[in-house]
Enzyme design. Sequence first.
Site, PDB file in Angstrom:
ATOM      1  N   ASP A  28       0.975  -1.753   0.153  1.00  0.00           N
ATOM      2  CA  ASP A  28       0.151   0.057  -0.026  1.00  0.00           C
ATOM      3  C   ASP A  28       0.629   1.240  -0.166  1.00  0.00           C
ATOM      4  OD1 ASP A  28      -2.838   1.390  -0.457  1.00  0.00           O
ATOM      5  OD2 ASP A  28      -2.901   0.891   2.203  1.00  0.00           O
ATOM      6  N   ARG A  32       0.059   7.789  -2.856  1.00  0.00           N
ATOM      7  CA  ARG A  32       0.987   8.705  -1.659  1.00  0.00           C
ATOM      8  C   ARG A  32       2.054   8.725  -1.870  1.00  0.00           C
ATOM      9  NH1 ARG A  32      -1.489   5.970   3.547  1.00  0.00           N
ATOM     10  NH2 ARG A  32      -1.443   4.393   2.105  1.00  0.00           N
ATOM     11  N   ARG A  41      -0.170   9.075  -9.582  1.00  0.00           N
ATOM     12  CA  ARG A  41      -0.822   7.706  -9.096  1.00  0.00           C
ATOM     13  C   ARG A  41       0.764   6.484  -9.739  1.00  0.00           C
ATOM     14  NH1 ARG A  41      -3.706   7.162  -5.454  1.00  0.00           N
ATOM     15  NH2 ARG A  41      -4.646   5.493  -5.360  1.00  0.00           N
ATOM     16  N   HIS A  45       3.092   3.155  -8.572  1.00  0.00           N
ATOM     17  CA  HIS A  45       2.673   1.960  -9.243  1.00  0.00           C
ATOM     18  C   HIS A  45       3.792   1.138  -9.875  1.00  0.00           C
ATOM     19  CE1 HIS A  45      -1.531   1.337  -7.918  1.00  0.00           C
ATOM     20  NE2 HIS A  45      -1.708   2.163  -8.859  1.00  0.00           N
ATOM     21  N   ASN A  76     -10.700  -3.269  -6.085  1.00  0.00           N
ATOM     22  CA  ASN A  76      -9.950  -2.249  -7.040  1.00  0.00           C
ATOM     23  C   ASN A  76     -10.740  -1.656  -8.168  1.00  0.00           C
ATOM     24  OD1 ASN A  76      -6.650  -3.179  -5.690  1.00  0.00           O
ATOM     25  ND2 ASN A  76      -7.437  -1.914  -5.058  1.00  0.00           N
ATOM     26  N   TRP A  77     -11.879  -2.693  -8.734  1.00  0.00           N
ATOM     27  CA  TRP A  77     -12.340  -1.998  -9.623  1.00  0.00           C
ATOM     28  C   TRP A  77     -13.064  -0.883  -9.246  1.00  0.00           C
ATOM     29  CZ3 TRP A  77     -10.895  -4.853 -14.024  1.00  0.00           C
ATOM     30  CH2 TRP A  77     -10.766  -6.853 -13.691  1.00  0.00           C
ATOM     31  N   SER A 204      -7.521  -5.611   4.896  1.00  0.00           N
ATOM     32  CA  SER A 204      -8.285  -5.158   3.524  1.00  0.00           C
ATOM     33  C   SER A 204      -9.097  -6.959   2.246  1.00  0.00           C
ATOM     34  CB  SER A 204      -7.520  -4.810   2.702  1.00  0.00           C
ATOM     35  OG  SER A 204      -7.767  -3.266   3.299  1.00  0.00           O
TER      36      SER A 204
HETATM   37  C1  FPP Z   1      -1.895   0.007  -3.599  1.00  0.00           C
HETATM   38  O1  FPP Z   1      -1.774   1.434  -3.367  1.00  0.00           O
HETATM   39  C2  FPP Z   1      -1.234  -0.831  -4.589  1.00  0.00           C
HETATM   40  C3  FPP Z   1      -2.334  -1.292  -5.538  1.00  0.00           C
HETATM   41  C4  FPP Z   1      -3.964  -1.534  -5.866  1.00  0.00           C
HETATM   42  C5  FPP Z   1      -0.883  -1.544  -6.403  1.00  0.00           C
HETATM   43  C6  FPP Z   1      -0.253  -2.582  -5.802  1.00  0.00           C
HETATM   44  C7  FPP Z   1       0.505  -2.824  -7.331  1.00  0.00           C
HETATM   45  C8  FPP Z   1       1.821  -2.747  -8.110  1.00  0.00           C
HETATM   46  C9  FPP Z   1       2.749  -2.832  -6.863  1.00  0.00           C
HETATM   47  C10 FPP Z   1       2.394  -2.689  -9.145  1.00  0.00           C
HETATM   48  C11 FPP Z   1       2.280  -3.859 -10.322  1.00  0.00           C
HETATM   49  C12 FPP Z   1       2.354  -5.277  -9.604  1.00  0.00           C
HETATM   50  C13 FPP Z   1       2.917  -6.431  -9.654  1.00  0.00           C
HETATM   51  C14 FPP Z   1       2.868  -8.145  -9.024  1.00  0.00           C
HETATM   52  C15 FPP Z   1       3.769  -5.868 -11.626  1.00  0.00           C
HETATM   53  P1  FPP Z   1      -2.949   2.650  -3.433  1.00  0.00           P
HETATM   54  O2  FPP Z   1      -2.779   3.014  -4.731  1.00  0.00           O
HETATM   55  O3  FPP Z   1      -3.998   2.413  -3.118  1.00  0.00           O
HETATM   56  O4  FPP Z   1      -2.225   3.956  -2.559  1.00  0.00           O
HETATM   57  P2  FPP Z   1      -2.740   4.979  -1.641  1.00  0.00           P
HETATM   58  O5  FPP Z   1      -2.593   4.428  -0.582  1.00  0.00           O
HETATM   59  O6  FPP Z   1      -1.100   5.554  -1.382  1.00  0.00           O
HETATM   60  O7  FPP Z   1      -3.088   5.436  -2.664  1.00  0.00           O
END
Ligand code: FPP
Length: 261
Positions: A28, A32, A41, A45, A76-77, A204
Site C-alpha cells: 500500500d 501517496r 499515481r 505503481h 480495486n475495480w 482489506s
Molecule cells: C496500493 O497503493 C497498490 C495497489 C492497489 C497496486 C499494487 C500494484 C503494484 C505494486 C504494481 C504491480 C504489481 C505486480 C506484482 C507486477 P494505493 O494505490 O492504494 O496507494 P495509496 O493508498 O497511497 O493511494
Amino acid sequence: MPNKALTSSTLAIPEVGVVPSHIAIVMDGNGRWARQRLLPRVAGHRKGVEAVRRTVEACMAMGVQSLTLFAFSSENWRRPSDEVSVLMKLFLKALKTDVRKMAKEGIRLRIVGDTSAFNEELRHAIAESENLTLSNTRFNLNIAANYGGRWDILNATRLMLKANPLLANQPETIREEHLAPYLALADQPEPDLYIRTGGEQRVSNFLLWQLAYTEFYFTERFWPEFGKEMLLEAVRSYNQRERRFGRTSEQLHQASRASAS
Ligand code: FPP
C-alpha cells in the site's frame, strides 16, 4: 513445491523457524508516494514494480519459501477506470519482462484470484507464465489479482461441493479438512508474517482464512520505498513475537524445554 510439512494452524501446531516460511504483503501507499513527489499515481505503481523485484530477491536470499503479494483486490475495480487500465498494463508488462528470469531462477509463479474477469491477452499471459514456471520448486511467488478473501472461501465452498455433492446433505460432517484443499495456496504453509506498508492497519479482504495465526507487521513507509532493509526489520520484529497458537506462555516454555532435553 519446497517441502515443508503442511499444517493447519487451527488443527495442529505448525513448525516455527527464525525465517518465516511464507510472507504475505499488502503493498500500500503507491499513490501517496507519487503525490508527495507531485507525480501521477501511476508513477507510484511503476516504482512499486521495482519494489516487488527487490522484495522477491531479498526473500529468496533469506530462505523464505513463499511470498504472496496483494496486487489487485476484488474491490480495486472501484478505482477510476484509467488507473485500473494502467494497473492491468503494468501487470502484463511485468509478466512479459520477468517471467523468463523467474523460470531460470527456480521461481514458481502463481496468480491467485478470479482471473476470469481479466481480458483475453492478460489471461493468456497469466496461463503462459504459470506454465513456464510450473515445475520450479525453489520459491513460490503468488500474486493475488482480483483476489478477495471472501471470494476465496466462497470459491472453495463451491469447488468442495461440486467434488463431494453428498456433503451438502450432511452439513454436520463438514470439517476444515474438507474445505482447505480448495482454497488458494492450499499447497503452501499458512503465512507466518503479514506485512502492510502505507500506514493503514487493516486486512482489506486479503487472505482471511489463511491469516488465522499470522503475525502482523505494519509500517508507515510507502510500498515504492520497500526493500531488503525494511524486510529485515519486519522479520526482526517477527522474531520477537511469541507464537502461542492458542496455548499459554508456560506451555510454550515447557515444550521448548522438553525438546531441548
Ligand atoms: C496500493 O497503493 C497498490 C495497489 C492497489 C497496486 C499494487 C500494484 C503494484 C505494486 C504494481 C504491480 C504489481 C505486480 C506484482 C507486477 P494505493 O494505490 O492504494 O496507494 P495509496 O493508498 O497511497 O493511494
